[in-house]
Design an enzyme around this catalytic site. Structure first.
Site, PDB file in Angstrom:
ATOM      1  N   CYS A  85       0.855  -1.185   0.000  1.00  0.00           N
ATOM      2  CA  CYS A  85       0.000   0.000   0.000  1.00  0.00           C
ATOM      3  C   CYS A  85       0.893   1.238   0.000  1.00  0.00           C
ATOM      4  O   CYS A  85       1.888   1.285   0.733  1.00  0.00           O
ATOM      5  CB  CYS A  85      -0.898  -0.006   1.233  1.00  0.00           C
ATOM      6  SG  CYS A  85      -2.020   1.396   1.329  1.00  0.00           S
ATOM      7  N   HIS A 126      -9.167  -3.750  -2.171  1.00  0.00           N
ATOM      8  CA  HIS A 126      -8.205  -3.042  -1.330  1.00  0.00           C
ATOM      9  C   HIS A 126      -8.684  -1.625  -1.055  1.00  0.00           C
ATOM     10  O   HIS A 126      -8.661  -1.157   0.095  1.00  0.00           O
ATOM     11  CB  HIS A 126      -6.835  -3.037  -2.032  1.00  0.00           C
ATOM     12  CG  HIS A 126      -5.762  -2.335  -1.278  1.00  0.00           C
ATOM     13  ND1 HIS A 126      -4.796  -3.008  -0.562  1.00  0.00           N
ATOM     14  CD2 HIS A 126      -5.491  -1.009  -1.112  1.00  0.00           C
ATOM     15  CE1 HIS A 126      -3.974  -2.128   0.003  1.00  0.00           C
ATOM     16  NE2 HIS A 126      -4.377  -0.904  -0.321  1.00  0.00           N
ATOM     17  N   GLU A 127      -9.140  -0.926  -2.101  1.00  0.00           N
ATOM     18  CA  GLU A 127      -9.561   0.463  -1.932  1.00  0.00           C
ATOM     19  C   GLU A 127     -10.881   0.576  -1.163  1.00  0.00           C
ATOM     20  O   GLU A 127     -11.057   1.501  -0.360  1.00  0.00           O
ATOM     21  CB  GLU A 127      -9.644   1.162  -3.289  1.00  0.00           C
ATOM     22  CG  GLU A 127      -8.347   1.145  -4.094  1.00  0.00           C
ATOM     23  CD  GLU A 127      -7.101   1.536  -3.335  1.00  0.00           C
ATOM     24  OE1 GLU A 127      -7.173   2.290  -2.357  1.00  0.00           O
ATOM     25  OE2 GLU A 127      -6.009   1.064  -3.732  1.00  0.00           O
ATOM     26  N   HIS A 130     -10.090   0.464   2.360  1.00  0.00           N
ATOM     27  CA  HIS A 130      -9.672   1.786   2.845  1.00  0.00           C
ATOM     28  C   HIS A 130     -10.901   2.604   3.260  1.00  0.00           C
ATOM     29  O   HIS A 130     -10.901   3.241   4.317  1.00  0.00           O
ATOM     30  CB  HIS A 130      -8.911   2.548   1.759  1.00  0.00           C
ATOM     31  CG  HIS A 130      -7.437   2.386   1.817  1.00  0.00           C
ATOM     32  ND1 HIS A 130      -6.662   2.863   2.847  1.00  0.00           N
ATOM     33  CD2 HIS A 130      -6.569   1.819   0.942  1.00  0.00           C
ATOM     34  CE1 HIS A 130      -5.395   2.595   2.610  1.00  0.00           C
ATOM     35  NE2 HIS A 130      -5.308   1.948   1.462  1.00  0.00           N
TER      36      HIS A 130
END
Length: 136
Positions: A85, A126-127, A130
């Site tokens: 990341c 992944h985003e 977040h």
């Protein structure tokens, strides 16, 4: 405008709020910042530039794509992988899904639904993590 990358895990660990049309500048800044970091990054969430909004941008092949208020509605094909990341040092193991369906709004705030597979699906997961305050 290219913005600095946030590295504070306490900030990144907070949940993002839904984005509205008033957040258009965040979308522009996030796209500019992704383009400036394409040599080492394939996706970003708004909290990575200091904005707690549910906005992600990512590479979908040679193009960059925007998702506003993304929600993963279906997933299949669980596997384990390692990810890095831009906001955090090193790589970590994590679980992902090979195929996902996402409901979201595009850059014009029109509702969309899409199914993504492979590496693109991994980037989106992944985003979205977040946005949910989940760090790998």
């Amino acid at each position: 405008m290219i913005r600095p990358i946030i590295h504070d895990p306490l900030f990144l660990g907070q949940q993002s709020k839904p984005a509205t049309e008033a957040d258009r500048q965040i979308i522009t800044d996030l796209m500019d910042t992704l383009r400036a970091n394409l040599d080492r990054c394939v996706g970003m969430a708004a909290n990575m530039i200091g904005e707690k909004k549910r906005i992600i941008v990512f590479c979908n092949g040679p193009m960059q794509m925007v998702m506003v208020n993304p929600q993963i509605t279906a997933k299949s094909g669980e596997y384990e992988t390692e990810e890095g990341c831009l906001s955090l040092a090193g790589v970590r193991k994590t679980k992902r899904y090979r195929k996902i369906t996402v409901s979201y709004q595009d850059q014009a705030f029109h509702s969309r639904m899409g199914t993504f597979e492979g590496f693109t699906a991994q980037i989106i997961q992944h985003e979205v993590d977040h946005c949910d305050g989940i760090l790998i």
